[in-house]
Design a protein around this motif. Structure first.
Motif, mmCIF file in Angstrom:
data_model
loop_
_atom_site.group_PDB
_atom_site.id
_atom_site.type_symbol
_atom_site.label_atom_id
_atom_site.label_comp_id
_atom_site.label_asym_id
_atom_site.label_seq_id
_atom_site.Cartn_x
_atom_site.Cartn_y
_atom_site.Cartn_z
ATOM 1 N N PRO A 57 -1.227 -18.417 10.830
ATOM 2 C CA PRO A 57 -1.773 -18.448 9.467
ATOM 3 C C PRO A 57 -0.967 -17.477 8.603
ATOM 4 O O PRO A 57 -0.845 -17.954 7.241
ATOM 5 N N LEU A 58 -0.540 -16.320 8.986
ATOM 6 C CA LEU A 58 0.178 -15.507 8.178
ATOM 7 C C LEU A 58 1.554 -16.178 7.614
ATOM 8 O O LEU A 58 2.002 -15.902 6.861
ATOM 9 N N VAL A 95 2.019 -7.509 5.864
ATOM 10 C CA VAL A 95 0.997 -8.238 6.444
ATOM 11 C C VAL A 95 -0.286 -7.983 5.925
ATOM 12 O O VAL A 95 -1.111 -8.910 5.905
ATOM 13 N N ASP A 96 -0.284 -6.744 5.278
ATOM 14 C CA ASP A 96 -1.759 -6.715 4.430
ATOM 15 C C ASP A 96 -1.787 -7.394 3.454
ATOM 16 O O ASP A 96 -3.132 -7.941 3.056
ATOM 17 N N SER A 97 -0.881 -7.772 2.623
ATOM 18 C CA SER A 97 -0.750 -8.282 1.395
ATOM 19 C C SER A 97 -0.876 -10.091 2.053
ATOM 20 O O SER A 97 -2.020 -10.789 1.286
ATOM 21 N N ASP A 130 0.848 -4.194 -7.541
ATOM 22 C CA ASP A 130 1.540 -3.505 -6.967
ATOM 23 C C ASP A 130 1.647 -3.606 -5.308
ATOM 24 O O ASP A 130 2.628 -3.727 -4.782
ATOM 25 N N LEU A 131 0.580 -4.125 -4.786
ATOM 26 C CA LEU A 131 0.445 -4.226 -3.414
ATOM 27 C C LEU A 131 0.713 -5.647 -2.787
ATOM 28 O O LEU A 131 1.012 -5.967 -1.744
ATOM 29 N N ASN A 132 0.755 -6.655 -3.901
ATOM 30 C CA ASN A 132 0.830 -8.260 -3.495
ATOM 31 C C ASN A 132 1.904 -8.740 -4.181
ATOM 32 O O ASN A 132 2.461 -9.830 -3.705
ATOM 33 N N TYR A 133 2.426 -8.171 -5.263
ATOM 34 C CA TYR A 133 3.527 -8.819 -6.032
ATOM 35 C C TYR A 133 4.450 -7.472 -6.395
ATOM 36 O O TYR A 133 4.833 -7.577 -7.387
ATOM 37 N N PRO A 134 4.992 -6.740 -5.199
ATOM 38 C CA PRO A 134 5.782 -5.722 -5.661
ATOM 39 C C PRO A 134 7.242 -6.172 -6.135
ATOM 40 O O PRO A 134 7.804 -7.258 -5.770
ATOM 41 N N GLU A 135 7.818 -5.407 -6.959
ATOM 42 C CA GLU A 135 9.192 -5.616 -7.428
ATOM 43 C C GLU A 135 9.421 -7.241 -8.019
ATOM 44 O O GLU A 135 10.572 -7.583 -7.896
#
Length: 327
Positions: free
Chosen positions: A22-23, A58-60, A180-185
């Motif tokens: 799933p990931l 993985v968290d994202s 910040d945590l899911n769409y970094p940079e």
């Protein structure tokens, strides 16, 4: 990219090969056929620490699965009048492209009120714009230029920024934490224009707290920034509030198709049309807002928010003293 960076990407790629199916599926939606560029973004965000970048990614991906982010573009905000109200109070839009082909997103920081709908709708709308950028606009540009285009630039308009913005801090923190945590940079450069005193005062105390990488991305421009921005984009791509030097205004009308915040602007028409089309293919359209869980911000980011709040408070007290009464 140096040998150490190459090695970090290889290590992270090996770790990602071991995650559950799933990931891996949702990771494909994130990288859009360019996994290396995505791994690089997460590595940069964690200062090239492979294990921290792996945890972050993985968290994202788990966050995406738990909050059904892969299908967020199948959930129109209805009725359209509600969506129009959101567009009138959450000022953001695509004004054009840089000469290098990067999308230019305009954000009305000072005049966004976030007072026409629940926080869930504003977060949903923000995520939909992110996903449309990453799954539709950037792949289209990648195909057009024959090279990966994976980032954008943002022009932040501070017109109208007041002490009352403190009441929107929770909303802004939620949105920035999601980014910040899911769409970094994803943002190459932030250009800040129409800067009032309150921003200058906050920037002075916040800037030393930022990572060097972030500091380099923020360019505070003089006035509406027109002349500086014309070095990197054509006049037609300038956000509407940057087009007339000295106007100092980003007043907008929801009927003005030249206003990139408006639902009548081509970008928002295309975005909403795309979401409606995807939704129409489903037998049952999910109604209501998407309740996305907001991750806890990094401790360093939480500290920056505290500093901004304290600075706003200080300015408010100084203004109160100058006016002969307490705030």
């Amino acid at each position: 990219m140096g040998a150490a960076s190459d090695d970090a990407v290889k290590q992270l790629a090996l770790l990602m090969d071991q995650v559950e199916a799933p990931l891996r599926r949702t990771f494909q939606n994130v990288h859009q056929g360019y996994p290396k560029e995505t791994l690089l973004r997460f590595l940069k965000a964690r200062e090239w620490n492979v294990s921290k970048a792996h945890k972050m990614l993985v968290d994202s991906l788990n966050w995406r699965i738990q909050n059904e982010i892969d299908t967020v573009l199948e959930r129109p905000i209805v009725p359209v009048d509600l969506y129009r109200s959101i567009r009138d109070s959450q000022l953001v839009g695509l004004s054009g492209y840089t000469k290098e082909g990067l999308p230019v997103f305009a954000v009305g920081v000072g005049q966004s009120t976030y007072d026409k709908a629940s926080v869930h709708y504003y977060v949903q709308s923000h995520i939909q714009i992110n996903e449309y950028r990453d799954r539709v606009i950037l792949p289209m540009l990648t195909e057009k230029f024959g090279r990966p285009v994976t980032t954008c630039v943002k022009v932040l308009d501070m017109t109208g920024l007041k002490l009352s913005a403190l009441s929107q801090m929770k909303m802004l923190t939620s949105i920035s934490t999601v980014d910040d945590l899911n769409y970094p940079e994803k943002t190459e450069t932030y250009y800040v224009v129409n800067v009032p005193y309150i921003f200058s005062a906050c920037w002075k105390v916040v800037k030393p707290l930022l990572q060097e990488r972030t500091k380099k991305k923020v360019k505070v421009l003089h006035g509406c920034g027109r002349d500086e921005l014309l070095k990197i984009m054509d006049y037609s791509s300038l956000p509407h509030f940057c087009r007339r030097e000295g106007s100092g205004s980003s007043k907008h009308s929801s009927t003005d198709a030249d206003d990139c915040y408006s639902l009548d602007h081509p970008f928002h028409k295309e975005l909403y049309g795309h979401i409606e089309e995807l939704a129409s293919r489903k037998e049952l359209i999910k109604m209501g807002s998407l309740h996305v869980s907001i991750p806890e911000p990094d401790p360093d980011d939480a500290k920056i928010v505290e500093v901004i709040q304290a600075e706003f408070q200080k300015i408010g007290e100084q203004n109160g003293s100058a006016n002969g009464h307490k705030v």
